[in-house]
Design a protein around this motif. Structure first.
Motif, short mmCIF file in Angstrom:
data_model
loop_
_atom_site.label_atom_id
_atom_site.label_comp_id
_atom_site.label_asym_id
_atom_site.label_seq_id
_atom_site.Cartn_x
_atom_site.Cartn_y
_atom_site.Cartn_z
N ASP A 7 100.07 -38.21 25.51
CA ASP A 7 98.70 -38.24 25.88
C ASP A 7 98.70 -38.14 27.39
O ASP A 7 99.49 -38.93 28.08
N ALA A 55 96.68 -39.19 29.59
CA ALA A 55 96.43 -40.54 30.21
C ALA A 55 97.50 -41.65 30.36
O ALA A 55 97.38 -42.50 31.13
N LEU A 82 84.20 -43.09 27.42
CA LEU A 82 85.57 -43.00 26.98
C LEU A 82 86.36 -43.79 27.56
O LEU A 82 87.54 -44.12 27.21
N ASP A 83 86.06 -44.19 28.90
CA ASP A 83 87.06 -45.10 29.43
C ASP A 83 87.37 -46.23 28.90
O ASP A 83 88.38 -46.87 28.78
N ARG A 87 89.49 -45.85 26.04
CA ARG A 87 90.80 -45.74 26.27
C ARG A 87 91.55 -47.03 26.60
O ARG A 87 92.59 -47.31 26.30
N ASP A 100 92.73 -48.60 23.81
CA ASP A 100 93.65 -47.85 23.05
C ASP A 100 93.19 -47.52 21.47
O ASP A 100 93.91 -47.49 20.45
N ARG A 159 91.88 -44.44 19.06
CA ARG A 159 92.18 -43.16 18.93
C ARG A 159 90.97 -42.23 19.08
O ARG A 159 89.95 -42.85 18.21
N GLN A 161 93.38 -33.99 29.63
CA GLN A 161 92.69 -35.08 28.51
C GLN A 161 91.95 -34.49 27.83
O GLN A 161 91.76 -34.75 26.45
N LEU A 192 92.32 -34.18 23.40
CA LEU A 192 91.41 -34.77 22.54
C LEU A 192 90.99 -33.72 21.39
O LEU A 192 90.67 -33.82 20.36
N GLY A 200 95.40 -35.33 20.35
CA GLY A 200 94.51 -36.44 20.35
C GLY A 200 93.90 -36.52 18.99
O GLY A 200 93.77 -37.60 18.17
#
Length: 434
Positions: free
Chosen positions: A20, A22, A308-309, A312, A315, A317, A354, A358, A362
């Motif tokens: 990932d 991130a 999305l932040d 994230r 954590d 998924r 990122q 996804l 991801g």
């Protein structure tokens, strides 16, 4: 159609993610400007720079693709195959859209021949866009599930799907009952789950269209058949959220409706997740549940802008979903583009690496399939696409100005669509060639 036997290789630019971004930053990406993908018996044997891997030895054909890019097959974590024929329907938000377009279209799937025709068209569109795995809603009709899995099996695809459960708040000819939905789902999953690369998902449409009895029996299926999936919708639209509050006054929030019936878990995928409270973020993370971010449909139906932040930070998924037919394209490039715009509107940014995460690794990890698909690491299933970097004059011109992998990827996701995809492979077998 099964796994192809033998050994061959593909020489082009190669890009995939091994982690990932991130978390791992730029080291998450492996990019080879002159790369080789070596496939043997349907799995990846090696990937790396041509100068290190070539020659491969006697009998191994190397197919050259100058000015092309190899990517892992895309993973689409939410869409509806019966809605293929109603894509680009005008003028409604979620609840009216269901009544006006979705339900009338889905009634046609009582006809098995019609279901087969649409399933074949749907899968061709996915492959034409480089998507090799998807989590798919069928309709309430068992024959819609059989048609989908038959078509996916014939192509050797990794697909997850299930019969919609819906025993209230929908047209009479689209309703099952709690008992019939349970029994039909049980027979379907026993027929299809684990056959080749196919997996079954227990599929209550969303909380408003299932009674408590039906959701209890959905949870029973998950207990009785460990390894099957759960897919449904969550907090897509503010009117929907309010409706759920009225229907389930004892629940703390929308996710708690599903939680009370035991529907959260590591193979539970909730589409949308836009209008969530702090407790919902925490429970998604604690339960190991996943969210499918459906950028194009969220904009098309005016549903809202996902955070999305915050997902994230907890954590959770997350994978990308095209959400056809409310989504307006089968293309993950178009979906990445819209996902970027949503974060811009939120005052945030979606990094190109990122976004690719996804749409590939991801998404695979959201479906708990990261050990088999999502990137091009040795030993994984050889699902990949070959992109034509000169697919359009503008794209060819713009890519010449790129000075980094991140810039190249962002241009592809901004200007790209199905025209990019030269060929798509599943288990090393070409299943689409432009």
């Amino acid at each position: 159609m099964g796994r192809i036997t033998g050994s061959c290789a593909y020489r082009a630019r190669v890009l995939h993610l091994v982690a990932d971004p991130a978390v791992a930053g730029d080291s998450a990406a492996q990019y080879f400007d002159d790369g080789v993908l070596w496939v043997e018996n349907g799995v990846v044997r090696a990937v790396g720079p041509a100068e290190s891997l070539l020659p491969l030895g006697a009998g191994v054909a190397v197919h050259e693709f100058p000015n092309h890019l190899i990517l892992p097959g895309f993973v689409d974590t939410h869409l509806h195959y019966p809605q293929t024929e109603m894509i680009a329907s005008y003028g409604e938000q979620l609840l009216n859209w269901l009544e006006t377009y979705t339900f009338p279209t889905e009634t046609r799937f009582r006809d098995a021949d019609h279901a087969r025709r649409i399933a074949e068209l749907f899968l061709k569109e996915l492959l034409r866009n480089g998507t090799t795995t998807a989590l798919v809603f069928c309709t309430v009709h068992p024959q819609s599930v059989d048609a989908f899995f038959e078509a996916a099996k014939a192509l050797g695809l990794c697909m997850i799907a299930g019969k919609v459960l819906m025993d209230r708040n929908a047209p009479t000819d689209l309703l099952d009952t709690a008992e019939s939905g349970y029994e039909q789902s049980r027979l379907l999953l026993e027929r299809w789950h684990g056959v080749d690369r196919l997996r079954y998902a227990v599929t209550p449409r969303f909380a408003p269209t299932s009674t408590p009895e039906q959701m209890s029996l959905a949870a029973r299926l998950l207990r009785e058949y460990p390894g099957v999936y759960l897919q449904t919708h969550l907090a897509e639209n503010l009117g929907e959220v309010e409706w759920v509050r009225e229907l389930f006054p004892a629940a703390r929030h929308y996710l708690d409706v599903y939680d009370q019936f035991g529907l959260l878990g590591e193979r539970s995928v909730f589409a949308h997740g836009i209008h969530l409270c702090e407790d919902e973020y925490q429970r998604l993370a604690q339960s190991g549940s996943s969210v499918a971010h459906c950028a194009t449909s969220n904009l098309f139906l005016g549903s809202g802008l996902i955070d999305l932040d915050r997902l994230r930070a907890h954590d959770v998924r997350v994978g990308l979903g095209t959400d056809v037919g409310a989504g307006t394209s089968f293309s993950m490039f178009r979906t990445m583009d819209e996902a970027y715009k949503i974060q811009q509107l939120r005052g945030s940014r979606l990094d190109p690496l990122q976004a690719l995460h996804l749409a590939t690794l991801g998404g695979a990890e959201a479906l708990r399939l990261g050990e088999r698909i999502g990137n091009l690491q040795p030993g994984k299933d050889a699902d990949f696409s070959i992109l034509d970097l000169e697919a359009t004059p503008l794209l060819a011109f713009r890519l010449k100005q790129c000075r980094s992998v991140r810039e190249l990827l962002f241009v592809l996701s901004t200007l790209g669509d199905d025209r990019l995809v030269q060929a798509t492979y599943a288990l090393g077998r070409c299943v689409h060639n432009r």
